[in-house]
Design an enzyme around this catalytic site. Structure first.
Site, PDB file in Angstrom:
ATOM      1  CB  CYS A 174      -3.698 -10.384 -10.299  1.00 53.55           C
ATOM      2  SG  CYS A 174      -2.143 -10.074 -11.170  1.00 53.55           S
ATOM      3  CG  HIS A 213      -3.933  -7.393  -7.238  1.00 53.75           C
ATOM      4  ND1 HIS A 213      -2.898  -8.222  -6.854  1.00 53.75           N
ATOM      5  CD2 HIS A 213      -3.669  -7.008  -8.519  1.00 53.75           C
ATOM      6  CE1 HIS A 213      -2.046  -8.343  -7.861  1.00 53.75           C
ATOM      7  NE2 HIS A 213      -2.489  -7.614  -8.874  1.00 53.75           N
ATOM      8  CG  ASN A 216       1.302  -7.489  -9.331  1.00 51.67           C
ATOM      9  OD1 ASN A 216       0.807  -8.463  -8.756  1.00 51.67           O
ATOM     10  ND2 ASN A 216       0.778  -6.987 -10.432  1.00 51.67           N
TER      11      ASN A 216
END
Length: 319
Positions: A110, A244, A274
């Protein structure tokens, strides 16, 4: 010489899958998912490949930047897994765009978009590039276990991209790694060698939610503080924070620990879930195209993910 962002783009699969849609085949509910994560829907690939929307995001960024593919000096793709192990996703993007520059992938989970920005800065510092395309693209729907309700509901598919040019937009950047396979991992396919001892690893994403949460909050706070200090700024001077998009609770906890007003944080996790490395550039492109970004604004980007990796940067918006 550093860089500035002169164009952004994003793309994702056509299908928007709600929590209610998922609850039809997973033992869960909209209330269970949304109250724990902030997610209400996500984009999931049906016929599309990760290469498809990586290219579309790249094309959008190039158009927004007024840059032709043949003007690119480098393409970096951040991804946990492209359409192929080889060629790299970056090479596939390069071919489909019609570019002719070097191209390679980065896998920092990520945190991949920030790792890619850090790598790109080196090319500008050495005078080797005047236009760099950074693409972050993920197809997490192929990596999660759809029998595990604690993880499959969290992720979505998508891509975000940015075109970089020489300039003084980047004020600071820091990236970190704390190697560990305990909190989050995805095993590789083993193959069928008659000489290899069989492994029992699941081929799907495995995650210790509590461990990731603890790391994420700590990393987000530490990295933002470090990047802002290195930029010679105070937290109050940051105009917008683009975190994020992993879990709204992580963001809310970090907000309480930092001195940046809550109204300066931006999220879109409710609509995309996500998307791993793609989450920050997708959000950046949304803000850019919505007219929320003005020249001179100080943007703080922060990410954390498997590895364990993390990073943050401060960028002065110049477009």
């Amino acid at each position: 010489m550093s860089f500035q962002i002169i164009g952004t783009g994003s793309a994702y699969p056509a299908a928007s899958i709600t929590n209610d849609d998922i609850s039809k085949f997973v033992d869960t509910s909209d209330e269970w998912i949304s109250t724990r994560t902030g997610i209400r829907s996500r984009r999931l690939a049906w016929d599309e490949t990760v290469s498809d929307y990586a290219v579309h995001a790249a094309q959008g960024a190039l158009e927004n930047a007024g840059t032709k593919p043949e003007e690119l000096d480098l393409i970096i793709c951040a991804t946990a897994r492209g359409e192929f192990l080889t060629p790299s996703l970056a090479c596939v993007v390069q071919s489909r765009l019609g570019a002719g520059c070097p191209a390679f992938d980065i896998n920092a989970a990520c945190s991949g978009f920030l790792y890619a920005l850090d790598a790109a800065e080196g090319w500008f510092a050495r005078g080797r590039a005047s236009r760099v395309l950074v693409v972050a693209a993920e197809q997490m729907s192929e990596l999660v276990n759809w029998n595990d309700r604690s993880t499959c509901v969290l992720f979505g598919d998508g891509a975000g991209a940015a075109v970089l040019a020489p300039g003084e937009g980047l004020q600071s950047i820091c990236i970190h790694a704390k190697g560990s396979t305990e909190e989050l991992r995805i095993a590789c396919a083993q193959g069928n060698s008659p000489f290899a001892k069989p492994r029992e690893n699941s081929p799907f994403l495995q995650m210790d939610g509590k461990g990731v949460y603890k790391f994420a909050v700590s990393a987000m706070c530490h990295d933002l503080e470090q990047a802002i200090e290195q930029a010679g700024l105070s937290q109050e001077e940051i105009d917008l924070v683009l975190p994020h998009q992993a879990n709204i609770r992580i963001i809310e906890t970090a907000i309480h620990r930092l001195n940046i007003p809550a109204e300066r944080y931006r999220t879109n996790i409710d609509r995309y879930g996500n998307t791993s490395a793609a989450s920050i550039p997708i959000l950046l492109d949304e803000l850019n195209r919505a007219g929320e970004l003005r020249p001179g604004m100080m943007l703080a980007l922060t990410a954390f993910g498997g590895g364990l990796t993390s990073g943050a940067c401060v960028i002065r918006w110049t477009k």
